[in-house]
Design a protein around this motif. Structure first.
Motif, PDB file in Angstrom:
ATOM      1  N   PHE A 300       0.893  -1.088   0.057  1.00  0.00           N
ATOM      2  CA  PHE A 300       0.066   0.041  -0.022  1.00  0.00           C
ATOM      3  C   PHE A 300       0.800   1.280   0.098  1.00  0.00           C
ATOM      4  O   PHE A 300       0.851   2.176  -1.012  1.00  0.00           O
ATOM      5  N   HIS A 301       1.797   1.388   0.787  1.00  0.00           N
ATOM      6  CA  HIS A 301       2.831   2.428   0.966  1.00  0.00           C
ATOM      7  C   HIS A 301       3.700   2.530  -0.245  1.00  0.00           C
ATOM      8  O   HIS A 301       3.679   3.703  -0.520  1.00  0.00           O
ATOM      9  N   GLY A 302       3.934   1.335  -0.646  1.00  0.00           N
ATOM     10  CA  GLY A 302       5.008   1.455  -1.813  1.00  0.00           C
ATOM     11  C   GLY A 302       4.147   1.923  -3.038  1.00  0.00           C
ATOM     12  O   GLY A 302       4.602   2.830  -3.950  1.00  0.00           O
ATOM     13  N   ILE A 303       3.095   1.580  -3.275  1.00  0.00           N
ATOM     14  CA  ILE A 303       2.026   1.961  -4.493  1.00  0.00           C
ATOM     15  C   ILE A 303       1.670   3.451  -4.470  1.00  0.00           C
ATOM     16  O   ILE A 303       1.768   4.041  -5.487  1.00  0.00           O
ATOM     17  N   ILE A 304       1.520   3.985  -3.334  1.00  0.00           N
ATOM     18  CA  ILE A 304       1.313   5.355  -3.112  1.00  0.00           C
ATOM     19  C   ILE A 304       2.578   6.179  -3.646  1.00  0.00           C
ATOM     20  O   ILE A 304       2.401   7.008  -4.322  1.00  0.00           O
ATOM     21  N   LEU A 305       3.794   5.590  -3.212  1.00  0.00           N
ATOM     22  CA  LEU A 305       4.792   6.412  -3.972  1.00  0.00           C
ATOM     23  C   LEU A 305       4.971   6.198  -5.587  1.00  0.00           C
ATOM     24  O   LEU A 305       5.263   7.162  -6.096  1.00  0.00           O
ATOM     25  N   GLY A 306       4.410   4.871  -5.968  1.00  0.00           N
ATOM     26  CA  GLY A 306       4.484   4.938  -7.360  1.00  0.00           C
ATOM     27  C   GLY A 306       3.363   5.751  -8.049  1.00  0.00           C
ATOM     28  O   GLY A 306       3.642   6.486  -9.153  1.00  0.00           O
ATOM     29  N   TYR A 307       2.279   5.870  -7.645  1.00  0.00           N
ATOM     30  CA  TYR A 307       1.099   6.518  -8.315  1.00  0.00           C
ATOM     31  C   TYR A 307       1.595   7.941  -8.225  1.00  0.00           C
ATOM     32  O   TYR A 307       1.473   8.890  -9.269  1.00  0.00           O
TER      33      TYR A 307
END
Length: 464
Positions: A300-307
C-alpha cells in the motif's frame, strides 16, 4: 546524467535511494499480492489449474522484468513507462502508457486498503473495514509526503517483516499440510484435468497477475536512485526471484492446509488457512493477523509512492494539470500528486454500487481494473523496447535485455494473451477501462498547447 539537473524550481526530486531500498520497494510494492487477491483465482481454476496459470504468468513477468530493466536503466525517469513510450512513439504513445500505468497504480491501493480493513476486522470485529481503509490512506499518504528517504526506509523494514511473516505462516501450517488437500478438486472443482478446466484457467489470469502486479513501479523511483544504472537491475532481478519463491510457497501451503474452497473468495486467506490448522484462538493466528498487516502496508505504502510519481511526471509535462507537478518546498515530495491519487482511491472504496458489478466482489473488480492498466502498459513497454532498438541503436544501454529478441517477444505475447482473455471474461470492466482512457485522451487533445511549453525530462535525455 541525471535529468533532474535540467529541472528547476518546484519540480526537482532528490536522488537519495540505495540499492537495498530499491529492492525493498520492488518487493514491497508487490508483496501484498502474496497475502490476498490471488486466492480468487482458485474459484474459477481450482488449485492445480491456477498453478498452471501462475507458472505461465511468472514466466511472463520474469521475461518482462529482464526486458523492462533495459528501458529503466536507459531512461531513468519518474514517469517510467510514460517516458519510454513517449520517446519511442511520440506524445500519443506517451499518453497511452502513462494513462494505463496511472490506472494500474491508482486502482491497486483501494483493493489493498480494503484487505487491510479485512485483516483488522479479524482482530476487531466492530471495526468497519472501510473506515480502517480510509485511516490507512490518511496515515500513509502523510508518511509519503514527509520524505522519500523516510518512506523508503520504512518500506524496507515492513517488507522484511512481511517476508518473515510469510515464512512463519508456511512453518506453522506445515505440520498439517497435505498434498491431498491441495489436489482435491484442483481442476476447476474436478479431480482430473479435462478440456472443461481450460476456461477457468484463463479466467484466473488477473489473480495470478496479482502475485506480481506493480513490481515495475521501481521505475518510477529511478530519478530518486543514487545510481540507477547499477542499482535498478539488481533490485529488479533479486526482487522478482524473491517474489516467485514466496508466491509458490504461500499458494501450496495455504491450499494444503485443509478445504481450499473456503479460501477462494475472501480477502484474508492466510489467517483463515492457519485457522484450519491451529484453531480460532491460537496465538499464532493473532500474530499472523498483526504481522500480516506488514505485507499489506508494504504494498500500500509503496504503490502510493508509485502513483504519486506517475501523476507528478505526467503533470510536469502537461499531460495532467501542472498543479500536481509541484514539489513540497520542505520535504521535496510531490505532495499534491499523493493527495490526488488518494482522493480517487478513497472514492473507489466508497463506490460499492458503481464498482461491484458482474457478480464479483468489490475487491475483485478493483483488482481487475488495475490489471487492465498493467497489461496495456506491459504491451506498450515491450513495443517501445523493440522500437527504440530499431530507432536508436546507439542509445546508451547500461543493461541490455538478455536473449533479445526472445525475452521481450515472450513477454509481449504473454501480455497479449492476458489482455485478450481478460477482455473476454471481464467485458463490462474493460468497457469502463476504455471509457477512462477515452476521457483522458479528450483532455490530452485539448491541452496540446500546454505541452509545447512544458519541461520535458524525456526530451532532455534525448539531448544528453
Amino acid at each position: 546524467m541525471n535529468p533532474n539537473t535540467h529541472l528547476h524550481g518546484g519540480h526537482v526530486l532528490k536522488p537519495v535511494l540505495s540499492t537495498l531500498q530499491l529492492w525493498g520497494i520492488a518487493v514491497g510494492l508487490v508483496i501484498s499480492g502474496e497475502y490476498f487477491g490471488w486466492s480468487y483465482g482458485w474459484a474459477s481454476a481450482g488449485t492445480l489449474g491456477f498453478t498452471i496459470t501462475s507458472i505461465f504468468i511468472a514466466a511472463m513477468y520474469g521475461t518482462f522484468i529482464f526486458s523492462f530493466t533495459e528501458l529503466t536503466t536507459s531512461i531513468p525517469h519518474a514517469g517510467g513507462p510514460f517516458a519510454y513510450s513517449k520517446r519511442a512513439f511520440g506524445e500519443t504513445g506517451g499518453y497511452l502508457a502513462g494513462a494505463a500505468t496511472l490506472i494500474e497504480f491508482v486502482f491497486a491501493p483501494p483493493a489493498i486498503a480494503l484487505a487491510i480493513g479485512a485483516y483488522l476486522n479479524v482482530q476487531f470485529p466492530s471495526l468497519d473495514p472501510k473506515t480502517a481503509a480510509l485511516g490507512a490512506y490518511i496515515v500513509f499518504m502523510t508518511l509519503n509526503i514527509i520524505g522519500v528517504q523516510i518512506a523508503a526506509t520504512f518500506e524496507l523494514v515492513v517488507t522484511l517483516f512481511a517476508i518473515f511473516e510469510l515464512l512463519v505462516f508456511m512453518g506453522v501450517v506445515s505440520p498439517g499440510f497435505s498434498m491431498a488437500n491441495f489436489t482435491k478438486g484442483g481442476w476447476s472443482g474436478q479431480d482430473s484435468f479435462s478440456l472443461a478446466s481450460i476456461p477457468g484457467m484463463f479466467a484466473a489470469i488477473p489473480f495470478a497477475i496479482w502475485f506480481f502486479l506493480a513490481i515495475e513501479g521501481v521505475a518510477m523511483a529511478a530519478e530518486e536512485a543514487k545510481d540507477p544504472k547499477r542499482s535498478i537491475p539488481i533490485a529488479y532481478i533479486t526482487g522478482i526471484l524473491t517474489l516467485v519463491v514466496l508466491a509458490i510457497g504461500v499458494m501450496v501451503f495455504a491450499g494444503g492446509a485443509g478445504d481450499w474452497t473456503k479460501l477462494a473468495n475472501i480477502n484474508d486467506p492466510l489467517p483463515q488457512a492457519m485457522k484450519l490448522i491451529v484453531g480460532e484462538h491460537s496465538g499464532w493466528l493473532h500474530m499472523l493477523v498483526w504481522l500480516g498487516l506488514f505485507g499489506l502496508i508494504a504494498s500500500f505504502h509503496g504503490i502510493i509512492l508509485g502513483y504519486s510519481r506517475q501523476i507528478f511526471a505526467l503533470s510536469r509535462e502537461a499531460y495532467l494539470p501542472s498543479y500536481f507537478a509541484k514539489v513540497h518546498p520542505r520535504f521535496k515530495t510531490p505532495h499534491r500528486a499523493i493527495l490526488a491519487g488518494g482522493a480517487i482511491g478513497i472514492a473507489a472504496i466508497y463506490s460499492d454500487e458503481l464498482i461491484k458489478i458482474g457478480g464479483q466482489t468489490l475487491t475483485a473488480n478493483i483488482v481487475t481494473m488495475s490489471v487492465f492498466g498493467a497489461i496495456l502498459m506491459y504491451i506498450i513497454s515491450m513495443l517501445s523496447l523493440f522500437q527504440l532498438r530499431r530507432k536508436e541503436p546507439n542509445m546508451a544501454r547500461p543493461f541490455r535485455a538478455p536473449f533479445y529478441p526472445f525475452f521481450p517477444a515472450f513477454a509481449l505475447l504473454g501480455a497479449c494473451v492476458c489482455m485478450a482473455t481478460m477482455i473476454y471474461y471481464n467485458l463490462l470492466i474493460f468497457g469502463i477501462f476504455v471509457a477512462f482512457l477515452a476521457l483522458g485522451y479528450g483532455y490530452f487533445l485539448l491541452t496540446g498547447h500546454h505541452r509545447d511549453n512544458a519541461v520535458s525530462a524525456a526530451a532532455e535525455w534525448v539531448g544528453s
